[in-house]
Design a protein around this motif. Structure first.
Motif, short mmCIF file in Angstrom:
data_model
loop_
_atom_site.label_atom_id
_atom_site.label_comp_id
_atom_site.label_asym_id
_atom_site.label_seq_id
_atom_site.Cartn_x
_atom_site.Cartn_y
_atom_site.Cartn_z
N MET A 34 0.84 -1.12 0.01
CA MET A 34 0.03 -0.06 -0.06
C MET A 34 0.90 1.31 0.09
SD MET A 34 -3.03 -1.40 2.42
CE MET A 34 -3.88 0.28 2.54
N MET A 35 2.26 1.07 0.66
CA MET A 35 2.84 2.27 0.59
C MET A 35 3.35 2.48 -0.64
SD MET A 35 6.56 2.85 2.47
CE MET A 35 7.34 1.61 1.52
N TYR A 36 3.98 1.46 -1.47
CA TYR A 36 4.49 1.66 -2.71
C TYR A 36 3.34 2.27 -3.73
CZ TYR A 36 8.23 -1.45 -1.89
OH TYR A 36 9.40 -2.25 -1.47
N ILE A 37 1.88 1.50 -3.55
CA ILE A 37 0.86 2.18 -4.55
C ILE A 37 0.69 3.65 -4.10
CG2 ILE A 37 -1.55 2.16 -4.47
CD1 ILE A 37 -1.58 -0.90 -3.96
N ASP A 38 0.63 4.07 -2.98
CA ASP A 38 0.52 5.57 -2.70
C ASP A 38 1.67 6.35 -3.46
OD1 ASP A 38 -1.12 7.66 -1.40
OD2 ASP A 38 0.64 7.91 -0.08
N ASP A 39 2.89 5.81 -3.06
CA ASP A 39 4.10 6.55 -3.54
C ASP A 39 3.92 6.77 -5.02
OD1 ASP A 39 6.74 7.71 -3.35
OD2 ASP A 39 7.40 6.08 -4.22
N ILE A 40 3.68 5.57 -5.99
CA ILE A 40 3.94 5.46 -7.39
C ILE A 40 2.60 6.48 -7.73
CG2 ILE A 40 2.44 3.73 -7.67
CD1 ILE A 40 5.49 4.57 -9.93
N ALA A 41 1.69 6.39 -7.26
CA ALA A 41 0.38 7.38 -7.40
C ALA A 41 0.71 8.81 -7.22
CB ALA A 41 -0.97 6.99 -6.74
N ALA A 42 1.36 9.27 -6.25
CA ALA A 42 1.55 10.50 -5.83
C ALA A 42 2.68 11.21 -6.88
CB ALA A 42 2.39 10.66 -4.65
N VAL A 43 3.59 10.22 -7.41
CA VAL A 43 4.38 10.44 -8.60
C VAL A 43 3.51 10.67 -9.89
CG1 VAL A 43 6.28 9.74 -10.16
CG2 VAL A 43 6.53 9.41 -7.55
N ALA A 44 2.72 10.04 -10.25
CA ALA A 44 1.71 10.24 -11.29
C ALA A 44 1.10 11.47 -11.17
CB ALA A 44 0.93 8.90 -11.57
N ALA A 45 0.37 11.81 -10.05
CA ALA A 45 -0.58 13.07 -9.93
C ALA A 45 0.49 14.28 -9.82
CB ALA A 45 -1.09 12.97 -8.57
N THR A 46 1.55 14.10 -9.40
CA THR A 46 2.63 15.33 -9.41
C THR A 46 2.98 15.54 -10.72
OG1 THR A 46 3.22 14.76 -7.07
CG2 THR A 46 4.58 16.33 -8.55
N ARG A 47 3.29 14.77 -11.74
CA ARG A 47 3.69 14.80 -12.93
C ARG A 47 2.67 15.60 -13.77
NH1 ARG A 47 6.93 9.20 -14.52
NH2 ARG A 47 8.78 10.08 -13.77
N HIS A 48 1.25 15.16 -13.44
CA HIS A 48 0.07 15.64 -14.15
C HIS A 48 0.16 17.15 -13.87
CE1 HIS A 48 -3.71 15.85 -16.28
NE2 HIS A 48 -4.04 16.49 -15.43
N ALA A 49 -0.16 17.34 -12.43
CA ALA A 49 -0.61 18.62 -11.86
C ALA A 49 0.70 19.57 -11.97
CB ALA A 49 -0.93 18.58 -10.51
N ARG A 50 2.11 19.03 -11.92
CA ARG A 50 3.16 19.68 -11.73
C ARG A 50 3.06 20.76 -10.61
NH1 ARG A 50 7.12 16.78 -13.64
NH2 ARG A 50 6.67 16.16 -15.78
N GLN A 51 2.49 20.50 -9.59
CA GLN A 51 2.71 21.13 -7.98
C GLN A 51 2.39 20.09 -7.11
OE1 GLN A 51 -0.96 23.68 -8.05
NE2 GLN A 51 -1.66 22.16 -9.91
N LEU A 52 2.42 20.61 -5.95
CA LEU A 52 2.29 19.61 -4.66
C LEU A 52 0.82 19.07 -4.88
CD1 LEU A 52 3.79 22.04 -2.00
CD2 LEU A 52 4.84 20.07 -3.05
N VAL A 53 0.90 17.74 -4.33
CA VAL A 53 -0.35 17.00 -4.37
C VAL A 53 -0.45 16.13 -2.79
CG1 VAL A 53 -0.60 16.60 -6.64
CG2 VAL A 53 0.44 14.91 -5.25
N VAL A 54 -1.95 15.97 -2.63
CA VAL A 54 -2.13 15.22 -1.36
C VAL A 54 -3.07 13.91 -1.57
CG1 VAL A 54 -1.49 17.26 0.39
CG2 VAL A 54 -3.91 16.76 -0.40
#
Length: 171
Positions: A34-54
């Motif tokens: 679950m930690m790996y899942i949250d981490d890779i998802a945060a990378v994808a979201a940040t790449r899309h938004a190009r800003q901080l994400v939660v």
């Protein structure tokens, strides 16, 4: 605001499953996955938004196949759908036996991320454009998942109103 292709957020990673990553059955700890899942998802979201994400929420994570020590856990994530400030991120997890080469789909999950500005307030994100058939299907089915999450949030708020913060050890 610009529009971005799904492929612009695609993130892929693999990790060797070591004995210290496993439970008493010799399989990857669910919490570690679950930690790996949250981490890779945060990378994808940040790449899309190009800003901080939660992380706002994680849909269910059903463990379909275990991942054994000595195998690789492979994760792929990408943004499938956006609203004004939120993004749905799809994560696919595959286990790979590094000796035989056999691969198994172990789980999938959807997470919701919210982009935030420097003051921690929600911030607009670009719309996403699907290209492949898989991406188009995920995009077209996303509004139904979004409505389900809204209902789940409403039910959770009602549930939380019933809960007490009093410790069971207090009089």
């Amino acid at each position: 605001m610009e529009v971005k292709k799904v492929s612009q957020s695609r993130s892929v990673t693999s990790s060797h499953v070591l004995p210290t990553d496993t439970n008493n059955h010799g399989t990857l700890f669910g919490g570690k996955l679950m930690m790996y899942i949250d981490d890779i998802a945060a990378v994808a979201a940040t790449r899309h938004a190009r800003q901080l994400v939660v992380t706002a929420s994680t849909d269910s994570v059903d463990f379909i196949h275990p991942i054994n020590a000595g195998s690789a856990v492979c994760l792929e994530a990408f943004v499938t759908y956006t609203k004004r400030t939120s993004m749905e991120v799809f994560v696919k997890v595959t286990g790979e036996d590094l000796i035989s080469g056999e691969k198994k789909l172990c789980t999938t999950s959807f997470l919701t991320f919210v982009a935030i500005d420097e003051e921690g307030k929600p911030s607009p994100v670009p719309q996403v454009v699907p290209e492949s058939e898989e991406e188009k299907w995920l995009y077209e089915t996303a509004p139904k998942r979004f409505e389900h999450r809204k209902l789940r949030r409403r039910e959770r708020r009602e549930f939380h109103e019933v809960l007490t913060l009093k410790s069971p050890w207090e009089d």
